[in-house]
Design an enzyme around this catalytic site. Structure first.
Site, PDB file in Angstrom:
ATOM      1  CG  ASP A  16      -2.006   1.018   1.188  1.00  0.00           C
ATOM      2  OD1 ASP A  16      -2.154   1.667   0.132  1.00  0.00           O
ATOM      3  OD2 ASP A  16      -2.721   1.181   2.196  1.00  0.00           O
ATOM      4  CG  ASP A 110      -3.383   3.850  -3.530  1.00  0.00           C
ATOM      5  OD1 ASP A 110      -4.260   3.103  -3.991  1.00  0.00           O
ATOM      6  OD2 ASP A 110      -3.557   4.574  -2.538  1.00  0.00           O
ATOM      7  CD  GLU A 111      -5.540  -0.812  -1.608  1.00  0.00           C
ATOM      8  OE1 GLU A 111      -5.253  -1.592  -0.678  1.00  0.00           O
ATOM      9  OE2 GLU A 111      -6.542  -0.071  -1.587  1.00  0.00           O
TER      10      GLU A 111
END
Length: 368
Positions: A16, A110-111
């Site tokens: 993350d 983003d993860e």
């Protein structure tokens, strides 16, 4: 009854990125480093997409109105969103992931989940791989990331939030049950604010409290989610890392600078939204049957209206006409601050997914 020792254990990493959008802005503009910034949210009606850690110290959060954020942090700096840039950086990060495994399941820009049970480096330690991946992201991209490492996606996701920013946490197989029992119920991934309040009222505050409940009790009070809560608190989460997650819906929406009070004023906005949705559908080469109109009122309540067609559509004209029909379906409850259109029941096929690699069942003594 299924027991943890009887299920296949995997080595899952959840990566993350730390305050991703805000961190990209600080990366590209050194003058913003160390300062409280908000991505998006400018103007009188803007909503924040992301906040830097410097801003979070003042209570500024994503999805917060820019007006409220300014009240919390007088020195807050607003910057415009640059999604093309965020996508560019995200591709660089995913390229690093694929150096370690082909089993990469992105959740957003983003993860992502990585299954490194069998990895390209032949390394037995998922914890060391996570550390190496995070270091490479920092060296090659210039951003920090946090990670959670454990036997399944659920626990890895929860663990990745433990040592943020720029840290990681491993929950080893023999630690799983104690970890989950001690966990605050609010930290259980999938337990939102409303569900947490309901659990509090039932005397459920920790994983141990949740584990003490019978399956019948949870099913009666939480419906289909009851089985999920019953399993995950026992470390059972069988969902595999799926490299090609099939989109369930595609949508587009807009927040307006001034509230709209009449359907007539909304038609032009819906036309533009339908055009944007058509563009996205073409990018994905997909179509769908269920069209949903999303209406967010000035009091922030949200209403959705849907219609399922007997055929697949992707053309703007058909999407717009259906959205128009839904708009006039019933009278508006208030003035409107946001409109959105989404398309679901897509013509994506599960057969296009790459097969997952075989996962070997192992005992709890598992090198992490």
């Amino acid at each position: 009854m299924t027991d943890l020792k009887d299920i296949p254990l995997r080595k899952i990493i959840h990566v993350d990125m730390d305050a991703f959008y805000a961190s990209v802005e600080q990366l590209d503009n050194p003058d913003l480093r160390g300062l409280p910034i908000a991505v998006g949210g400018g103007g009188t009606r803007g909503v924040i997409s992301a906040a830097s850690y410097e801003a979070r110290k003042f209570g500024v959060r994503s999805a917060m109105s820019g007006v409220l954020a300014r009240q919390k942090c007088r020195d807050l700096i607003f910057v415009k969103t640059r999604f093309d840039r965020y996508k560019e950086i995200s591709k660089q990060i995913r390229a690093i992931f694929f150096d370690y495994t082909d089993l990469v399941e992105p959740l957003s820009l983003d993860e992502a989940y990585l299954d490194v049970t069998q990895n390209k480096k032949g390394h037995p330690s998922a914890s060391m791989l996570a550390e190496e991946i995070r270091q490479r992201i920092f060296d090659e991209v210039g951003l920090t990331a946090s990670a959670g490492i454990s036997i399944n996606k659920f626990i890895a996701k929860v663990a990745s939030d433990y040592n943020k920013p720029n840290g990681q946490k491993t929950v080893n197989p023999e630690e799983v049950l104690d970890f989950l029992e001690a966990l605050d119920i609010r930290k259980f991934y999938g337990v939102g604010k409303v569900t947490a309040e309901k659990m509090y009222q039932l005397g459920i505050f920790t994983g141990k409290d949740l584990k003490d409940q019978t399956l019948d009790f949870l099913n009666e009070r939480f419906g289909k989610s009851g089985q999920f809560y019953y399993n995950v608190v026992r470390g059972i989460h069988l969902s595999e890392v799926k490299p090609n997650r099939i989109a369930k819906s595609v949508g587009a929406e807009r927040t307006f600078s001034n509230n709209l009070t009449s359907e007539i004023f909304m038609l032009e906005k819906l036309d533009h939204i339908a055009e944007e949705l058509e563009r996205r559908l073409k990018n994905y080469s997909i179509a769908g049957k269920t069209i949903t109109l999303k209406i967010k009122y000035s009091d922030f309540t949200t209403q959705t209206r849907s219609k399922t067609l007997s055929y697949f559509v992707s053309a703007k004209s058909l999407i717009f006409e259906t959205a128009k029909e839904l708009l006039y379906q019933e009278k508006l409850k208030n003035s409107v601050r946001l409109l959105g259109i989404s398309l679901a029941n897509l013509n994506t096929k599960k057969g296009t997914e790459k097969p997952d690699k075989k996962v070997v069942s192992v005992q709890l003594k598992f090198d992490f």
